[in-house]
Design a protein around this motif. Structure first.
Motif, PDB file in Angstrom:
ATOM      1  N   GLU A  28       0.829  -1.207   0.000  1.00 37.58           N
ATOM      2  CA  GLU A  28       0.000   0.000   0.000  1.00 37.58           C
ATOM      3  C   GLU A  28       0.863   1.256   0.000  1.00 37.58           C
ATOM      4  OE1 GLU A  28      -3.464   2.164   2.771  1.00 37.58           O
ATOM      5  OE2 GLU A  28      -2.765   0.112   3.223  1.00 37.58           O
ATOM      6  N   GLU A  29       1.943   1.243   0.802  1.00 36.60           N
ATOM      7  CA  GLU A  29       2.820   2.426   0.868  1.00 36.60           C
ATOM      8  C   GLU A  29       3.503   2.677  -0.469  1.00 36.60           C
ATOM      9  OE1 GLU A  29       2.924  -0.126   2.902  1.00 36.60           O
ATOM     10  OE2 GLU A  29       2.832   0.521   5.000  1.00 36.60           O
ATOM     11  N   GLY A  30       4.027   1.616  -1.087  1.00 33.73           N
ATOM     12  CA  GLY A  30       4.709   1.776  -2.361  1.00 33.73           C
ATOM     13  C   GLY A  30       3.778   2.214  -3.467  1.00 33.73           C
ATOM     14  N   HIS A  31       2.589   1.631  -3.513  1.00 32.90           N
ATOM     15  CA  HIS A  31       1.612   2.014  -4.537  1.00 32.90           C
ATOM     16  C   HIS A  31       1.208   3.479  -4.389  1.00 32.90           C
ATOM     17  CE1 HIS A  31      -1.689   1.613  -7.390  1.00 32.90           C
ATOM     18  NE2 HIS A  31      -2.460   2.216  -6.500  1.00 32.90           N
ATOM     19  N   LYS A  32       0.983   3.912  -3.154  1.00 36.81           N
ATOM     20  CA  LYS A  32       0.601   5.309  -2.909  1.00 36.81           C
ATOM     21  C   LYS A  32       1.712   6.262  -3.342  1.00 36.81           C
ATOM     22  CE  LYS A  32      -0.732   8.484   0.803  1.00 36.81           C
ATOM     23  NZ  LYS A  32      -0.947   8.637   2.276  1.00 36.81           N
ATOM     24  N   LEU A  33       2.954   5.901  -3.042  1.00 41.15           N
ATOM     25  CA  LEU A  33       4.085   6.738  -3.435  1.00 41.15           C
ATOM     26  C   LEU A  33       4.114   6.932  -4.942  1.00 41.15           C
ATOM     27  CD1 LEU A  33       6.860   8.064  -2.492  1.00 41.15           C
ATOM     28  CD2 LEU A  33       7.887   5.893  -3.184  1.00 41.15           C
ATOM     29  N   HIS A  34       4.040   5.841  -5.692  1.00 42.11           N
ATOM     30  CA  HIS A  34       4.115   5.928  -7.140  1.00 42.11           C
ATOM     31  C   HIS A  34       2.902   6.625  -7.733  1.00 42.11           C
ATOM     32  CE1 HIS A  34       7.426   2.820  -8.299  1.00 42.11           C
ATOM     33  NE2 HIS A  34       7.826   3.679  -7.376  1.00 42.11           N
ATOM     34  N   GLN A  35       1.729   6.398  -7.173  1.00 43.76           N
ATOM     35  CA  GLN A  35       0.544   7.050  -7.713  1.00 43.76           C
ATOM     36  C   GLN A  35       0.627   8.563  -7.552  1.00 43.76           C
ATOM     37  OE1 GLN A  35      -1.853   5.301  -9.481  1.00 43.76           O
ATOM     38  NE2 GLN A  35      -2.340   7.406 -10.088  1.00 43.76           N
ATOM     39  N   GLY A  36       1.198   9.012  -6.435  1.00 43.14           N
ATOM     40  CA  GLY A  36       1.391  10.447  -6.258  1.00 43.14           C
ATOM     41  C   GLY A  36       2.321  11.030  -7.305  1.00 43.14           C
ATOM     42  N   PHE A  37       3.390  10.299  -7.638  1.00 46.79           N
ATOM     43  CA  PHE A  37       4.304  10.747  -8.681  1.00 46.79           C
ATOM     44  C   PHE A  37       3.607  10.777 -10.039  1.00 46.79           C
ATOM     45  CE2 PHE A  37       8.025   8.815  -6.088  1.00 46.79           C
ATOM     46  CZ  PHE A  37       8.096   9.954  -5.315  1.00 46.79           C
ATOM     47  N   ILE A  38       2.846   9.731 -10.325  1.00 46.02           N
ATOM     48  CA  ILE A  38       2.155   9.639 -11.619  1.00 46.02           C
ATOM     49  C   ILE A  38       1.203  10.820 -11.799  1.00 46.02           C
ATOM     50  CG2 ILE A  38       0.458   8.302 -12.936  1.00 46.02           C
ATOM     51  CD1 ILE A  38       1.742   5.774 -11.670  1.00 46.02           C
ATOM     52  N   ASN A  39       0.435  11.138 -10.775  1.00 47.50           N
ATOM     53  CA  ASN A  39      -0.505  12.255 -10.875  1.00 47.50           C
ATOM     54  C   ASN A  39       0.214  13.570 -11.137  1.00 47.50           C
ATOM     55  OD1 ASN A  39      -2.566  10.441 -10.333  1.00 47.50           O
ATOM     56  ND2 ASN A  39      -2.692  10.950  -8.153  1.00 47.50           N
ATOM     57  N   ALA A  40       1.340  13.775 -10.466  1.00 46.25           N
ATOM     58  CA  ALA A  40       2.098  15.011 -10.659  1.00 46.25           C
ATOM     59  C   ALA A  40       2.686  15.092 -12.068  1.00 46.25           C
ATOM     60  CB  ALA A  40       3.222  15.104  -9.611  1.00 46.25           C
ATOM     61  N   ILE A  41       3.224  13.983 -12.563  1.00 45.69           N
ATOM     62  CA  ILE A  41       3.811  13.966 -13.903  1.00 45.69           C
ATOM     63  C   ILE A  41       2.752  14.215 -14.968  1.00 45.69           C
ATOM     64  CG2 ILE A  41       5.043  12.567 -15.615  1.00 45.69           C
ATOM     65  CD1 ILE A  41       6.205  10.980 -13.189  1.00 45.69           C
ATOM     66  N   ARG A  42       1.604  13.569 -14.848  1.00 46.42           N
ATOM     67  CA  ARG A  42       0.546  13.717 -15.853  1.00 46.42           C
ATOM     68  C   ARG A  42      -0.002  15.140 -15.877  1.00 46.42           C
ATOM     69  NH1 ARG A  42      -3.441   8.554 -15.712  1.00 46.42           N
ATOM     70  NH2 ARG A  42      -4.108   9.565 -17.670  1.00 46.42           N
ATOM     71  N   THR A  43       0.105  15.848 -14.748  1.00 45.54           N
ATOM     72  CA  THR A  43      -0.351  17.235 -14.694  1.00 45.54           C
ATOM     73  C   THR A  43       0.667  18.183 -15.310  1.00 45.54           C
ATOM     74  OG1 THR A  43      -1.653  16.826 -12.694  1.00 45.54           O
ATOM     75  CG2 THR A  43      -1.029  19.108 -13.144  1.00 45.54           C
ATOM     76  N   MET A  44       1.947  18.017 -14.967  1.00 44.31           N
ATOM     77  CA  MET A  44       2.970  18.977 -15.378  1.00 44.31           C
ATOM     78  C   MET A  44       3.691  18.589 -16.660  1.00 44.31           C
ATOM     79  SD  MET A  44       4.710  20.300 -11.820  1.00 44.31           S
ATOM     80  CE  MET A  44       5.345  21.737 -12.705  1.00 44.31           C
ATOM     81  N   PHE A  45       3.963  17.300 -16.848  1.00 42.88           N
ATOM     82  CA  PHE A  45       4.730  16.841 -18.007  1.00 42.88           C
ATOM     83  C   PHE A  45       4.068  15.609 -18.628  1.00 42.88           C
ATOM     84  CE2 PHE A  45       7.869  18.784 -15.101  1.00 42.88           C
ATOM     85  CZ  PHE A  45       8.407  19.760 -15.933  1.00 42.88           C
ATOM     86  N   PRO A  46       2.856  15.752 -19.171  1.00 43.61           N
ATOM     87  CA  PRO A  46       2.162  14.570 -19.711  1.00 43.61           C
ATOM     88  C   PRO A  46       2.917  13.902 -20.850  1.00 43.61           C
ATOM     89  CG  PRO A  46       1.055  16.606 -20.386  1.00 43.61           C
ATOM     90  CD  PRO A  46       2.067  16.979 -19.342  1.00 43.61           C
ATOM     91  N   TRP A  47       3.723  14.650 -21.579  1.00 43.12           N
ATOM     92  CA  TRP A  47       4.476  14.073 -22.694  1.00 43.12           C
ATOM     93  C   TRP A  47       5.559  13.124 -22.200  1.00 43.12           C
ATOM     94  CZ3 TRP A  47       2.997  19.179 -22.377  1.00 43.12           C
ATOM     95  CH2 TRP A  47       3.853  20.046 -21.676  1.00 43.12           C
ATOM     96  N   TYR A  48       6.125  13.397 -21.045  1.00 41.19           N
ATOM     97  CA  TYR A  48       7.136  12.477 -20.511  1.00 41.19           C
ATOM     98  C   TYR A  48       6.474  11.256 -19.868  1.00 41.19           C
ATOM     99  CZ  TYR A  48      10.234  16.394 -21.463  1.00 41.19           C
ATOM    100  OH  TYR A  48      10.916  17.411 -22.085  1.00 41.19           O
ATOM    101  N   TRP A  49       5.257  11.420 -19.373  1.00 41.18           N
ATOM    102  CA  TRP A  49       4.504  10.250 -18.921  1.00 41.18           C
ATOM    103  C   TRP A  49       4.218   9.335 -20.118  1.00 41.18           C
ATOM    104  CZ3 TRP A  49       3.659   7.123 -15.277  1.00 41.18           C
ATOM    105  CH2 TRP A  49       2.582   6.239 -15.316  1.00 41.18           C
TER     106      TRP A  49
END
Length: 402
Positions: A28-49
């Protein structure tokens, strides 16, 4: 070697380092960590996602494993901090994956007519035969209904298998040249942009103001150091070198223009130094040359750093023993040094016991417009593995429509 085979080989080579991380992201901790990163990347740099998704699709590597490779610094630190509650810290320091790092020399001198950036790219030995050099030409694409566009990019970058470009060293069509040092805060910024994404964005920056804006305005999740310059084969106006130390400022908010701790240092020659010191007393200046490793030199009062870092600090102490660095030969001698048997500056796979290797030594020669890459110790063998002419790439900026 195909991309999938290269990534699979890297994972197998470094299984001891990745297995615990792969297991962690299933929690749960690892999944939450990565999901937070994914949300930030898709907002600021969707092309790199999209690049990460494309890499996963094309290589057919398990998507969660690709995320670990691209978020490795943050994932490893999050797991270690979690484990500290139950594991003896003295045992943690013996983890060989935490001793890797890079060494960099920046030289800007008039007395020896030397303007160069030299760098040891160090990492786990599993990357020794799976890292590669890529030249890319990427056209802009519309995002968010055409309200935003990905950048036009043309660059040369050294890549790790399974990771999007930008993690090591590279240069782009705007004449920006960089080599990176890992820095290791003893914390991470959740729901922020992982280091690998901001490093990828470096390959698109066009000038120093744009670089400063990127570094100040993007909330980063982890620390790193940039060594670089903006250079053009037909324009000698900007002839100083840059060094940035960065780390996440977890107390920043949306109203603050600077989201991170940042220390910027200019590497100036003697003539430039006299001009700058009269009008810019608050700017950090290194005269003639600068050495950098994997610990903070200027932000240690603001950033809580990971304890130990014995390899970095021993390499730094050894570097001081060389005295003033005057030429590229001096720099290559330093970068090839193995006097400290436990913590050598140049690391050889299968010989050094910490499973770390100098993947290559590189020399950006701005007088000849060349990237020179050594695979063997440059101190012992002066013959480079590859010499890459950068003049045409740097001149591309002249053809861009403003």
């Amino acid at each position: 070697m195909k991309s999938r085979e290269r990534i699979q080989k890297r994972i197998i080579n470094d299984q001891i380092h990745f297995e615990s991380l792969f297991n962690f992201v299933q929690t749960e901790e690892g999944h939450k960590l990565h999901q937070g990163f994914i949300n930030a990347i898709r907002t600021m740099f969707p092309w790199y996602w999209d690049e990460i998704c494309g890499l996963a699709d094309g290589s057919e590597i398990l998507f969660e494993h690709l995320l670990v490779l691209n978020f490795a610094n943050e994932t490893r630190t999050a797991l270690r901090l979690l484990q500290e509650k139950t594991i003896d810290l003295t045992q943690q320091e013996k983890n060989p994956s935490e001793t890797k790092g890079c060494s960099t020399v920046l030289i800007n001198r008039t007395d020896t007519n030397t303007f160069a950036l030299l760098h040891n790219e160090d990492n786990t030995a599993g990357l020794y035969d799976t890292a590669f050099l890529v030249e890319a030409d990427i056209k802009s694409s519309p995002y968010d209904g055409g309200t935003r566009h990905s950048p036009n990019e043309r660059f040369l970058a050294y890549c790790y298998a399974g990771v999007i470009p930008g993690t090591a060293f590279g240069t782009n069509m705007h004449g920006f040249v960089f080599a990176l040092n890992a820095l290791l805060p003893n914390y991470i910024g959740e729901n922020r942009i992982p280091r690998q994404i901001i490093n990828r964005a470096l390959l698109s920056v066009a000038n120093e103001n744009e670089l400063d804006k990127l570094l100040h305005g993007t909330p980063i999740a982890f620390g790193f150091c940039i060594n670089g310059t903006f250079f053009h084969a037909d324009n000698n106006q900007q002839r100083y070198l840059l060094n940035y130390e960065l780390g996440p400022n977890l107390n920043s908010n949306d109203n603050m223009t600077t989201k991170n701790f940042i220390s910027k240092c200019l590497v100036l020659n003697s003539e430039q130094y006299e001009q700058y010191k009269e009008n810019n007393n608050d700017i950090c200046i290194a005269l003639n040359y600068l050495l950098h490793y994997n610990h903070y030199d200027r932000l240690q009062g603001l950033i809580v750093e990971r304890p130990g870092l014995l390899s970095s600090r021993n390499r730094a102490r050894r570097g001081l023993e060389f005295g003033e660095i005057r030429t590229e030969k001096d720099a290559l001698t330093l970068l090839g040094d193995r006097a400290n048997k436990q913590f050598p500056i140049f690391m050889i796979p299968d010989i050094d016991t910490n499973n770390t290797a100098t993947l290559c030594t590189i020399h950006f020669n701005f007088h000849t417009y060349q990237l020179i890459i050594y695979r063997n110790n440059p101190k012992d063998n002066s013959e480079p593995h590859l010499v890459y002419n950068l003049a045409d790439l740097w001149k591309q900026n002249d053809n861009i429509v403003k």
